[in-house]
Enzyme design. Structure first.
Site, short mmCIF file in Angstrom:
data_model
loop_
_atom_site.label_atom_id
_atom_site.label_comp_id
_atom_site.label_asym_id
_atom_site.label_seq_id
_atom_site.Cartn_x
_atom_site.Cartn_y
_atom_site.Cartn_z
N GLU A 108 0.84 -1.21 0.00
CA GLU A 108 0.00 0.00 0.00
C GLU A 108 0.86 1.25 0.00
OE1 GLU A 108 -2.72 1.46 -0.32
OE2 GLU A 108 -4.43 0.44 0.57
N ASP A 109 0.41 2.26 -0.72
CA ASP A 109 1.09 3.54 -0.72
C ASP A 109 0.94 4.24 0.63
OD1 ASP A 109 -1.64 3.84 -1.06
OD2 ASP A 109 -1.51 5.02 -2.89
N ASP A 112 -4.62 5.75 5.63
CA ASP A 112 -5.18 6.95 6.25
C ASP A 112 -6.29 6.52 7.21
OD1 ASP A 112 -6.10 9.43 6.90
OD2 ASP A 112 -6.76 10.00 4.91
N ASP A 168 -1.46 10.78 -6.18
CA ASP A 168 -1.91 11.83 -7.11
C ASP A 168 -2.80 12.88 -6.47
OD1 ASP A 168 -4.19 10.07 -6.73
OD2 ASP A 168 -5.10 11.10 -8.42
#
Ligand code: 5GP
Length: 190
Positions: A108-109, A112, A168
């Site tokens: 996973e980036d 949150d 992004d």
């Protein structure tokens, strides 16, 4: 404006630099390699599109340190065009292969709210993986409230909207080689 470093003007400040990312990716790969030393192979499941850069670098780092690697990609809906979580998780692209009995590591980036991840973990477990762990490059403060066991974490970052290294804003800034906070004026334009 075809200059190579056009993005510098849009970034307020760098949160994680290129060198820091490189070192951390290697460190995480060494940890994973040690933990999976006896495994035949690990199946990395990357979450499109944000995890693409991390997936590519992490897989190569594991190639230097760890067991054989296979790669799968899934796409699930998350933020859409905005900057706040919708909480709605929908599969846009499913796994291509059967993961039963496999040692799965979700790549996973960023974590949150953890909504995406907790849903994904349940989904992968329901597909009878032998084990499911998570490696996340970035973690925001809210993630600690959620009971998603993220075993491998790169950096804890402040609760701000970041872009770069795959992340992004309206499909832009993914190619920026570091992670940074966008200038407020960029949001104001759109
Ligand atoms: P969660 O479900 O944990 O709230 O959010 C997961 C997804 O939301 C991430 O995989 C990422 O795509 C997106 N996301 C969360 N925080 C950020 C952020 O600061 N910047 C960007 N660009 N995307 C984010």
């Amino acid at each position: 404006m075809a200059e190579g470093n056009w993005h510098a003007a849009d970034i307020d400040r760098v949160i994680v630099g290129e060198d820091q990312i490189r070192d951390k990716v290697d460190e995480l790969a060494k940890q994973v390699a040690a933990d999976y030393a006896t495994a035949d192979s690990v199946l990395l499941v990357g979450v499109l599109k944000g995890a693409v850069m991390f997936m590519a670098d992490f897989a190569r780092a594991l190639g230097r340190h760890g067991p054989p690697v296979e790669m799968e990609f899934m796409a699930v809906s998350s933020y859409g065009q905005g900057t706040t979580s919708s909480g709605v998780v929908r599969i846009l692209k499913d796994l291509d292969s059967d993961i039963a009995g496999r040692h799965v590591i979700v790549v996973e980036d960023i974590v949150d709210s953890g909504l995406t991840l907790s849903w994904l973990m349940k989904y992968l477990q329901s597909r009878r993986a032998a084990s499911v762990e998570v490696v996340a490059l970035l973690r925001k403060p809210d993630a600690v409230k959620v009971t998603v066991p993220v075993k491998y974490v790169g950096f804890d970052i402040p609760n701000e909207f970041v872009v770069g290294y795959g992340l992004d804003y309206s499909e832009r800034y993914r190619e920026v080689p570091y992670v940074g906070v966008l200038r407020k004026s960029v949001y104001a334009q759109s």
